[in-house]
Motif scaffolding. Structure first.
Motif, PDB file in Angstrom:
ATOM      1  N   GLU A 187      40.164  -2.352 -68.635  1.00 40.48           N
ATOM      2  CA  GLU A 187      41.415  -2.527 -69.371  1.00 40.48           C
ATOM      3  C   GLU A 187      41.582  -1.471 -70.467  1.00 40.48           C
ATOM      4  O   GLU A 187      42.633  -0.843 -70.606  1.00 40.48           O
ATOM      5  N   LEU A 188      40.525  -1.268 -71.231  1.00 43.79           N
ATOM      6  CA  LEU A 188      40.585  -0.273 -72.302  1.00 43.79           C
ATOM      7  C   LEU A 188      40.726   1.132 -71.726  1.00 43.79           C
ATOM      8  O   LEU A 188      41.486   1.950 -72.248  1.00 43.79           O
ATOM      9  N   ALA A 189      40.027   1.423 -70.641  1.00 44.16           N
ATOM     10  CA  ALA A 189      40.117   2.741 -70.003  1.00 44.16           C
ATOM     11  C   ALA A 189      41.531   2.991 -69.484  1.00 44.16           C
ATOM     12  O   ALA A 189      42.055   4.099 -69.623  1.00 44.16           O
ATOM     13  N   GLU A 190      42.148   1.984 -68.894  1.00 43.69           N
ATOM     14  CA  GLU A 190      43.524   2.138 -68.398  1.00 43.69           C
ATOM     15  C   GLU A 190      44.489   2.390 -69.545  1.00 43.69           C
ATOM     16  O   GLU A 190      45.390   3.230 -69.439  1.00 43.69           O
ATOM     17  N   GLU A 191      44.307   1.669 -70.653  1.00 43.93           N
ATOM     18  CA  GLU A 191      45.167   1.866 -71.815  1.00 43.93           C
ATOM     19  C   GLU A 191      44.995   3.273 -72.396  1.00 43.93           C
ATOM     20  O   GLU A 191      45.979   3.951 -72.733  1.00 43.93           O
ATOM     21  N   ALA A 192      43.753   3.722 -72.473  1.00 41.36           N
ATOM     22  CA  ALA A 192      43.476   5.070 -72.991  1.00 41.36           C
ATOM     23  C   ALA A 192      44.082   6.132 -72.079  1.00 41.36           C
ATOM     24  O   ALA A 192      44.655   7.116 -72.555  1.00 41.36           O
ATOM     25  N   LEU A 193      43.973   5.935 -70.768  1.00 41.54           N
ATOM     26  CA  LEU A 193      44.551   6.885 -69.813  1.00 41.54           C
ATOM     27  C   LEU A 193      46.066   6.973 -69.990  1.00 41.54           C
ATOM     28  O   LEU A 193      46.632   8.066 -70.047  1.00 41.54           O
ATOM     29  N   GLN A 194      46.702   5.821 -70.103  1.00 45.32           N
ATOM     30  CA  GLN A 194      48.156   5.814 -70.294  1.00 45.32           C
ATOM     31  C   GLN A 194      48.534   6.521 -71.594  1.00 45.32           C
ATOM     32  O   GLN A 194      49.443   7.357 -71.616  1.00 45.32           O
ATOM     33  N   ASP A 195      47.832   6.205 -72.672  1.00 39.46           N
ATOM     34  CA  ASP A 195      48.112   6.854 -73.957  1.00 39.46           C
ATOM     35  C   ASP A 195      47.910   8.367 -73.875  1.00 39.46           C
ATOM     36  O   ASP A 195      48.676   9.138 -74.441  1.00 39.46           O
ATOM     37  N   ALA A 196      46.856   8.778 -73.174  1.00 43.11           N
ATOM     38  CA  ALA A 196      46.575  10.210 -73.036  1.00 43.11           C
ATOM     39  C   ALA A 196      47.713  10.914 -72.304  1.00 43.11           C
ATOM     40  O   ALA A 196      48.149  11.997 -72.714  1.00 43.11           O
ATOM     41  N   PHE A 197      48.204  10.320 -71.235  1.00 38.72           N
ATOM     42  CA  PHE A 197      49.299  10.956 -70.499  1.00 38.72           C
ATOM     43  C   PHE A 197      50.603  10.962 -71.302  1.00 38.72           C
ATOM     44  O   PHE A 197      51.390  11.909 -71.196  1.00 38.72           O
ATOM     45  N   VAL A 198      50.812   9.949 -72.116  1.00 44.38           N
ATOM     46  CA  VAL A 198      51.990   9.968 -72.995  1.00 44.38           C
ATOM     47  C   VAL A 198      51.867  11.145 -73.968  1.00 44.38           C
ATOM     48  O   VAL A 198      52.837  11.883 -74.194  1.00 44.38           O
ATOM     49  N   GLN A 199      50.667  11.338 -74.516  1.00 42.42           N
ATOM     50  CA  GLN A 199      50.454  12.466 -75.432  1.00 42.42           C
ATOM     51  C   GLN A 199      50.643  13.801 -74.707  1.00 42.42           C
ATOM     52  O   GLN A 199      51.228  14.737 -75.261  1.00 42.42           O
ATOM     53  N   ILE A 200      50.148  13.899 -73.497  1.00 45.82           N
ATOM     54  CA  ILE A 200      50.306  15.137 -72.727  1.00 45.82           C
ATOM     55  C   ILE A 200      51.785  15.404 -72.487  1.00 45.82           C
ATOM     56  O   ILE A 200      52.253  16.538 -72.635  1.00 45.82           O
ATOM     57  N   TRP A 201      52.546  14.385 -72.140  1.00 49.36           N
ATOM     58  CA  TRP A 201      53.987  14.537 -71.910  1.00 49.36           C
ATOM     59  C   TRP A 201      54.681  15.074 -73.166  1.00 49.36           C
ATOM     60  O   TRP A 201      55.482  15.986 -73.101  1.00 49.36           O
ATOM     61  N   HIS A 202      54.342  14.505 -74.314  1.00 51.18           N
ATOM     62  CA  HIS A 202      55.007  14.891 -75.563  1.00 51.18           C
ATOM     63  C   HIS A 202      54.488  16.192 -76.171  1.00 51.18           C
ATOM     64  O   HIS A 202      55.203  16.835 -76.936  1.00 51.18           O
TER      65      HIS A 202
END
Length: 185
Positions: free
Chosen positions: A49-64
């Motif tokens: 769960e934490l890994a999935e959340e971190a992955l999503q946050d990382a891709f949001v940061q990459i997008w921005h």
């Protein structure tokens, strides 16, 4: 594995397109590196769960922030993996603080300003320091960055990394010695 120069150039091309808000390029970028980034997040967090959340946050940061990438920050893959690593460690720390302090308001105390490592990396020698950090083992690099960049104590590090305090101290000491030798070259 993505290691060849051609593959790094392809990732760079995708990052440039993502910086122009190209959703298809973002999808291709996700397909190329998400599994590897998730593996890193899961290895650090030990929780899906934490890994999935971190992955999503990382891709949001990459997008921005794709437009902020430039080659002196390392290879495109290294830059993106570093974002994933920091997001995972930040989430682990936030959950540890909430669990141990029992105070829901602590999660809102994070300082959004640049830390000392950010300022150091911007000054002369940033490329050399980044290269030297890349030469460290993952646990040495994570221990040093969490200690000096995020300000975690040895006890907090031991808890966040699920390792004995003596081991964490050894990782930091050996990592700092390796950094010193590398920077003196």
């Amino acid at each position: 594995m993505i290691n060849t120069e051609v593959e790094q150039e392809e990732l760079m091309t995708l990052l440039v397109a993502v910086a122009r808000s190209d959703r298809q390029a973002f999808q291709r970028l996700y397909e190329r590196i998400a599994a590897r980034m998730f593996g890193l997040c899961f290895k650090l967090a030990g929780q899906q769960e934490l890994a999935e959340e971190a992955l999503q946050d990382a891709f949001v940061q990459i997008w921005h922030h794709a437009g902020e990438y430039h080659s002196d920050r390392g290879s495109p893959l290294s830059w993106m993996l570093t974002i994933a690593r920091y997001r995972t460690l930040d989430l682990m720390r936030a959950r540890t603080v909430r669990r141990t302090a029992g105070d829901e308001h602590l999660e809102h105390l994070e300082d959004p300003r640049s830390g000392p490592l950010d300022h150091s990396l911007r000054r002369a020698g940033a490329e050399q320091l980044t290269g030297c950090l890349d030469e460290l083992s993952d646990v040495q690099r994570d221990s040093i960055l969490l200690s000096y960049y995020r300000g975690l104590t040895h006890d907090e590090l031991a808890q966040a990394l699920s390792s004995p305090i003596g081991t964490v101290k050894s990782w930091i000491r050996r990592g700092l010695m390796a950094l010193k030798r590398c920077l003196e070259r």
